[in-house]
Design a protein around this motif. Structure first.
Motif, PDB file in Angstrom:
ATOM      1  N   SER A  45       0.870  -1.178   0.000  1.00  0.00           N
ATOM      2  CA  SER A  45       0.000   0.000   0.000  1.00  0.00           C
ATOM      3  C   SER A  45       0.905   1.225   0.000  1.00  0.00           C
ATOM      4  N   GLN A  83       1.511   4.982   0.579  1.00  0.00           N
ATOM      5  CA  GLN A  83       0.775   5.842   1.498  1.00  0.00           C
ATOM      6  C   GLN A  83       1.328   7.266   1.579  1.00  0.00           C
ATOM      7  N   GLY A 137      -2.836   8.395   4.534  1.00  0.00           N
ATOM      8  CA  GLY A 137      -3.140   6.967   4.400  1.00  0.00           C
ATOM      9  C   GLY A 137      -2.978   6.472   2.968  1.00  0.00           C
ATOM     10  N   HIS A 138      -3.713   5.412   2.639  1.00  0.00           N
ATOM     11  CA  HIS A 138      -3.568   4.695   1.368  1.00  0.00           C
ATOM     12  C   HIS A 138      -3.819   5.602   0.162  1.00  0.00           C
ATOM     13  N   LYS A 166       5.882  -0.817   7.933  1.00  0.00           N
ATOM     14  CA  LYS A 166       5.920   0.434   7.154  1.00  0.00           C
ATOM     15  C   LYS A 166       7.363   0.811   6.905  1.00  0.00           C
TER      16      LYS A 166
END
Length: 247
Positions: free
Chosen positions: A42, A44, A48-49, A82
């Motif tokens: 994802s 980001q 967020g996404h 992350k």
């Protein structure tokens, strides 16, 4: 020249009419099984996404160039990992999805630990043409219906590859180096996959979600369009030696 003028005018018309839509949703798919597609990333921003992507080496993610619209902070892989994006590379003359070259490499600030939670996906080693009617998969965290919300669970759907000539009839002026799959004549595809996510055929990442027809996710009447990764292997290898699959 006349051809690029036509392409430009078509982009202009489609953009102004809101006809080009970046691939943002998975339609009529299902939740991806646990411990599957462990290469999915994802991409980001601070909010967020933003887009999908996929891990091709321990420290490189492939995504779409058109995803470069907001400050990218990090990529998320697995449920809890992350990693900060250190650099991004896209073709210097990328301008618009309709003109092709919709590919971007993200260099990560550290290597991802490969193992039972994170894996890489291989790319083809040479230029290839995916066969028409071959059934492949596309996955993403995007909306699962027109106007819906992004989803928390990764969703995946099977899509069939569409003959390039048929695709060009449906999309006059289609850019070169693309693959068409899903949409057209079915209720499955990406409007329907996250932009930047992979089209996976026989376990290889062969395409990158690029665009479809805007706001027509429930019954897309034209094919969904992907960047053909095999046409950009030399460009990718300028930045990093990727894992690829040799027949």
């Amino acid at each position: 020249n006349m051809e690029s003028l036509h392409a430009f005018l078509l982009v202009y018309v489609l953009t102004c009419l809101g006809q080009l839509g970046y691939g943002t949703d998975i339609i009529h798919g299902k939740k991806a099984p646990d411990k599957s597609m462990l290469y999915m990333a994802s991409v980001q921003s601070s909010k967020g996404h933003v887009c999908g992507g996929f891990l091709v080496t321990e420290d490189f993610v492939v995504t779409a160039a058109h995803c470069d619209t907001s400050p990218m902070r990090a990529i998320k892989i697995g449920s809890d990992i992350k990693i900060i994006v250190e650099k991004k590379f896209k073709p210097s003359n990328f301008n618009d999805v309709w003109l092709g070259k919709d590919i971007m490499l993200l260099k990560l600030s550290r290597k991802a630990q490969l193992g039972c939670k994170v894996q890489i996906i291989q790319l083809p080693c040479a230029e290839m043409n995916v066969k028409a009617d071959e059934v492949c998969q596309v996955a993403g965290w995007g909306r699962n219906r027109t106007g819906g919300e992004n989803v928390d669970d990764l969703r995946v759907v099977n899509v069939s590859v569409i003959n390039p000539e048929v695709c060009r009839e449906q999309w006059p002026g289609l850019p070169v180096n693309v693959i068409c799959a899903g949409g057209y004549g079915t209720d499955k595809g990406f409007c329907q996959g996250d932009s930047g996510g992979p089209l996976v055929c026989n376990g290889l990442a062969v395409g990158i979600v690029s665009f479809n027809k805007y706001r027509n996710c429930n019954y897309p009447d034209v094919p969904n369009v992907y960047t053909d990764i095999s046409k950009y292997l030399q460009w990718i290898n300028k930045f990093n030696k990727i894992e690829c699959w040799q027949k």
